[in-house]
Design an enzyme around this catalytic site. Structure first.
Site, short mmCIF file in Angstrom:
data_model
loop_
_atom_site.label_atom_id
_atom_site.label_comp_id
_atom_site.label_asym_id
_atom_site.label_seq_id
_atom_site.Cartn_x
_atom_site.Cartn_y
_atom_site.Cartn_z
CD GLU A 60 -2.15 -2.07 1.02
OE1 GLU A 60 -0.97 -2.61 1.53
OE2 GLU A 60 -2.97 -3.15 0.68
CG HIS A 129 -10.90 -7.01 7.17
ND1 HIS A 129 -10.19 -7.74 7.98
CD2 HIS A 129 -10.09 -7.04 5.80
CE1 HIS A 129 -9.00 -8.39 7.53
NE2 HIS A 129 -9.17 -8.08 5.93
#
Lengths: 325, 460
Positions: A60, A129
C-alpha cells in the site's frame, strides 16, 4: 427509472469516466482480471486492459506514493484499497505528500487522485476490516471526503471525484454495496458540499453518516406512526461539509442528533455539533446529541459486533431522549 | 447621606402619579436639575428633576413604568460615591466585603465578590428552575414572553420552546365533533373550537352535534355581546374624566338652551383676518379663538354665568379664564386661556395654539389645565349641530358650538327676500342651582347677536 446496485452504479460512473479520459487508470489488489474484491472494476479489464487496470502486490505505501507521483505528472489515478483499513499503511505518503503538494507548489502541481475503499462494520469482518476513519481525513487540510449512501449518489459523486483536481477519499460503506436504487440513464454529476434531505420533518433534525442514513430512516418510520416528524439529513460529503443545510434544519426544529457508526471522540459529530453551536446557538432548544458506535476495536463475535453498532432501536431511543430534553 | 427621590405632588388633587419612564438609569451620576423620570398625572406628562446631585440608585423593588405610585413614596436614592445603598442586606452584600473571609486566591482588593457568587452546579441532573434553552430564550424575547415565570417541561425542568409558545397563547383545545357537525360548521363559518369552549362550561366535553352548530349559526345573526374585549385598566385621564363627569351629572341641575346664530359676517371677518395674517405670516385665529374672546367679553356683562357655587355662597369671578375642550389621543383635555377678557384675539390665537399643542403632546403643565371659570366645547368639525355638554365643575355653564352650515334663510320678512346664510347652532348648558333660565337666555342671546354683528365687540 432503472434500478441498480450501489456497486454497479459506481462502476458505471468509473467506466464512463475512463472512456471519456484516457489519463484515468485504476491501481489496486485484484482489480484487474479478477474485477476487484467488491466488483468495483468487473468488466473493465476487458475494456481497458492491464495498462489502465494495474494489479499490485500487497504494498500500500508503495503504490500510494507511486500514484501520488503519477497524479503530479497530470495522470488521474483511482487507487482502490478494497478495505480502507489497508490505506493506513500509506499514511505517511498521504499526509506528507499527497495532501500537501498543491500547497507546497503554490498550486502549480495538481493532485487529481481518488482513493477509494470500503468502510464500516458488516458481517463479522473483524477489527482489521471494519474501520471508518473518515475523521482522520476531514481533519487534514487538502482532502475531500465523500460518503455516498445511494446508488445514484455513488455514481454521481464518483464522477465528480475523478474530475476533481484535489485528492478525494471515496468511501463505500460495505452495508450499502448491494443496496438498490434508481439511477438516471443520462449523464449527471453530483457536486461536493451539497447535503440531501432524505426525510423532511419539523420535530428534530438527525444528521446520519453513511449506512446510518438507512438505519435512521427505519427509526423515523417507526416514530412517524406516533406523529413524530424527524428531518433526516445525509451530508454526502464530509469535506466539504454542507453546514448550511444542517443549520436551516436546526433553525426549523431546534434539536439535533448526529448518528455515526464511527467513534464519538474527535469525530464528525463533534465537528458538526461545534459548528452548529457556534453558528446557531440561539436556535437550539436542547443540547446537541450524538449516537456513535462504541469506542472500541470492532469485535469479531457477531453478537458483540451487533452490540457496538447503532441500530434502529437505539436510534429511536436517542430521538426520544432528544425530544424529551 | 442618602437622599430619597420621591413621587412629587404636582397638584392639590394629585394622590398618585403613574411612572412613565426613567430618564436616568441605576448607577448614573446626576446633577441638580437633571430630569430623573417622567410621570403622568392629572392629564399631563411631567418631568421630575433631581433636587440634589449624586449617584442614582434604583432599588430592585422600585416602581416600574405604568405603575401608580403614591405621592411621597420613595422611588430611588441619590448617594455619594462610596456610600452603601440603604436597602436590604442582600443587595448590601454585593457592595461590601463578605462577612466570611474571602478565599486566599480571591485577589487583594478585599472585595469577596467571587465568594458570594452562587457556586456552579456540579451535580449533574440537579434541577435548576431557571434553566432555559438558547432557542426558548430567543423566542421568549421575540414574542415578549417573561420566561422567568415559566416552568419548564424539558429535562430537569429546563424551559424549552414549547413552554414559551404555550405561555404566549392559550392552548387550543381539541374539538370533538361529529363529521356532519364539522361539515355544517365549515359551511356556515362556525368556529368549532369557540363553540366547544362555550359549551364546555355548561355541557362538559360532549361531542358537538349538528344541532349545536345550527344553534350557533342562528345566534351568530344576533348582535354579539358587548363584553367581548378584555377590560383595559383606566388611564389616569380616563379615571379623572369619569370622576368629574359623574360628579357634574350627579350634583348640578343642568338645563340646555339651544339657538342658531347667523355667522355669515363672522365668517367674512375671519376670512379677511386670515388673508391679512397669511400675508403677514401671522397665526390665524380659529372660530374657537374668536368665540373665546367674544364669550369672555359677554361674561363680563353677565357675571352670573362666570360663577361658582361654594357651600352656601355664589362666588362671582372677576377674571374670565376660558377652558377650551380638546380631543387628544390620551383623552379629553381642557387647557385654559387665562384672562381671556383682557387679551386680544391675536394673543388668544397664539396662546391657545401653544396650549392645544402641548395638551395633544401630553406635555401641558398642571397650571395650564386648571382654574377655568367657563368652558367652550366645539364639535362643529364633526358636523354636530346642537348637543348637551356637561358642566365642567366648579363652573356653572358651558357653551357647546355646533357646525357652520349654509342655509336658505328669510332675510327680510317684508320684502320676502331670501338668501343663503351661514348658520351655527349654539348649546348653552347652565347649572340651574346657580343661575336662572332668563339670565342664561339673555347671555346666549348676546352671544348670538355678537356673532351676527362682530363689529359690536371686536372694537371693545
Amino acid at each position: 427509472m432503472r434500478e441498480m446496485t450501489f456497486t454497479n452504479a459506481a462502476r458505471e460512473g468509473l467506466t464512463e469516466e475512463m472512456a471519456r479520459d484516457p489519463s484515468i487508470f485504476v491501481v489496486g489488489e485484484g482489480i484487474g482480471a479478477r474485477g476487484g474484491n467488491f466488483n468495483t472494476t468487473t468488466g473493465l479489464y476487458e475494456l481497458y486492459g492491464p495498462e489502465r487496470l494495474r494489479d499490485t502486490p500487497i504494498s500500500e505505501r508503495g503504490f500510494t506514493g507511486l500514484c501520488t507521483g503519477a497524479a503530479m505528472t497530470g495522470a488521474r489515478p483511482v487507487v482502490d484499497f478494497m478495505f480502507l483499513d489497508f490505506l493506513l499503511d500509506g499514511m505517511g505518503e498521504l499526509i506528507n505528500q499527497t495532501a500537501k503538494i498543491q500547497y507546497m507548489s503554490d498550486g502549480r502541481v495538481p493532485m487529481p487522485i481518488v482513493f477509494r475503499g470500503s468502510i464500516g462494520i458488516v458481517g463479522a469482518s473483524a477489527t482489521h476490516h471494519s474501520g471508518n476513519y473518515y475523521p482522520i481525513f476531514t481533519h487534514l487540510p487538502g482532502f475531500r471526503v465523500v460518503v455516498p449512501t445511494t446508488p445514484r449518489d455513488a455514481k454521481g459523486l464518483l464522477k465528480t471525484a475523478i474530475r476533481s483536481d484535489d485528492p478525494v477519499f471515496f468511501l463505500e460503506h460495505k452495508a450499502l454495496l448491494n443496496s438498490k436504487g434508481p439511477v438516471p440513464e443520462e449523464e449527471y454529476l453530483i457536486p461536493f458540499g451539497q447535503a440531501e434531505i432524505r426525510l423532511a420533518g419539523s420535530d428534530a433534525t438527525v444528521v446520519a453518516i453513511a449506512a446510518m442514513v438507512n438505519r435512521t430512516l427505519e427509526a423515523c418510520a417507526e416514530l412517524a406512526g406516533e406523529g413524530i416528524a424527524v428531518e433526516v439529513i445525509d451530508p454526502r460529503t464530509l469535506a466539504p461539509l454542507d453546514i448550511d443545510t444542517i443549520l436551516e434544519s436546526v433553525h426549523k426544529t431546534g434539536r439535533l442528533l448526529i448518528v455515526d457508526e464511527d467513534f464519538a471522540p474527535s469525530g464528525i459529530g463533534a465537528e458538526i455539533a461545534a459548528q452548529v453551536m457556534a453558528l446557531a446557538f440561539n436556535d437550539l432548544d436542547a443540547p446537541i446529541a450524538r449516537l456513535n458506535g462504541v469506542h472500541t476495536p470492532t469485535p469479531y463475535s457477531p453478537s458483540l459486533e451487533a452490540a457496538v453498532i447503532p441500530n434502529t432501536k437505539r436510534i429511536v431511543e436517542a430521538i426520544r431522549d432528544l425530544l424529551a430534553e | 447621606m442618602a437622599v430619597e427621590v420621591v413621587m412629587p405632588r404636582m397638584g392639590w388633587t394629585m394622590e398618585t402619579g403613574r411612572l412613565v419612564e426613567w430618564l436616568k438609569h441605576d448607577g448614573d451620576r446626576v446633577q441638580v436639575g437633571e430630569n430623573l423620570f417622567t410621570i403622568e398625572s392629572d392629564k399631563a406628562v411631567l418631568e421630575v428633576e433631581a433636587i440634589d446631585s449624586g449617584i442614582l440608585r434604583i432599588p430592585p423593588d422600585a416602581p416600574t413604568p405604568d405603575v401608580d405610585v403614591k405621592v411621597g413614596a420613595t422611588m430611588a436614592y441619590l448617594l455619594q460615591p462610596g456610600e452603601a445603598v440603604p436597602w436590604q442586606a442582600a443587595a448590601t452584600k454585593l457592595d461590601t466585603p463578605a462577612t466570611t473571609p474571602p478565599p486566599r486566591d480571591a485577589g487583594s482588593d478585599g472585595h469577596g465578590a467571587t465568594a458570594n457568587e452562587p457556586a456552579p452546579s456540579t451535580v449533574l441532573g440537579e434541577p435548576d428552575k431557571r434553566a432555559i434553552s438558547p432557542r426558548a430564550r430567543r423566542i421568549a424575547r421575540e414574542m415578549d414572553v417573561d420566561w422567568q415565570t415559566l416552568s419548564g417541561s424539558g429535562k430537569h425542568g429546563r424551559i424549552v420552546e414549547r413552554d414559551v409558545r404555550a405561555a404566549s397563547q392559550p392552548p387550543a383545545p381539541t374539538v370533538r365533533a361529529t363529521p356532519l357537525a364539522r361539515r355544517v360548521a365549515a359551511e356556515t363559518g362556525i368556529d368549532l373550537a369557540e363553540l366547544a369552549a362555550a359549551r364546555s362550561a355548561t355541557q362538559g366535553s360532549k361531542h358537538i352535534s349538528r344541532a349545536d352548530v345550527d344553534a350557533a349559526a342562528a345566534s351568530k345573526m344576533a348582535p354579539p355581546p358587548i363584553d367581548q374585549t378584555a377590560p383595559a385598566p383606566l388611564t389616569p385621564i380616563r379615571r379623572l374624566t369619569a370622576e368629574r363627569m359623574a360628579t357634574s351629572a350627579h350634583t348640578t341641575a343642568p338645563v340646555t338652551l339651544t339657538t342658531e346664530a347667523d355667522v355669515t359676517e363672522l365668517v367674512e371677518l375671519r376670512a379677511k383676518i386670515k388673508a391679512d395674517a397669511d400675508s403677514a405670516a401671522q397665526s390665524v385665529p380659529s372660530y374657537t379663538d374668536l368665540l373665546t374672546r367674544l364669550v369672555a367679553l359677554a361674561l363680563r356683562d353677565h357675571p352670573a354665568l362666570n360663577a361658582t357655587l361654594r357651600d352656601d355662597a355664589i362666588v362671582l369671578h372677576s377674571a374670565v379664564h376660558i377652558g377650551v375642550a380638546v380631543d387628544t389621543e390620551r383623552g379629553l383635555m381642557v387647557p385654559v386661556v387665562r384672562d381671556a377678557h383682557s387679551k386680544s384675539v391675536g394673543q388668544i390665537a397664539i396662546e391657545s395654539a401653544r396650549l392645544v399643542e402641548q395638551a395633544r403632546l401630553g406635555r401641558a403643565a398642571p397650571d395650564d389645565l386648571r382654574g377655568s371659570t367657563f368652558t367652550i366645547t366645539n364639535l362643529g368639525m364633526y358636523e354636530i349641530d346642537a348637543f348637551t355638554p356637561i358642566i365642567n365643575l366648579p363652573e356653572c355653564a358651558i357653551l357647546g358650538v355646533g357646525r357652520i352650515v349654509p342655509r336658505l334663510q328669510l332675510i327680510n320678512e317684508v320684502t320676502e327676500k331670501v338668501g343663503v346664510r351661514k348658520m351655527m347652532a349654539l348649546s348653552l348648558t347652565f347649572d340651574h342651582r346657580v343661575v336662572d333660565g332668563a339670565p342664561a337666555a339673555r347671555f346666549l342671546q348676546q352671544i348670538k347677536r355678537w356673532i351676527e354683528h362682530p363689529y359690536s365687540w371686536v372694537t371693545r
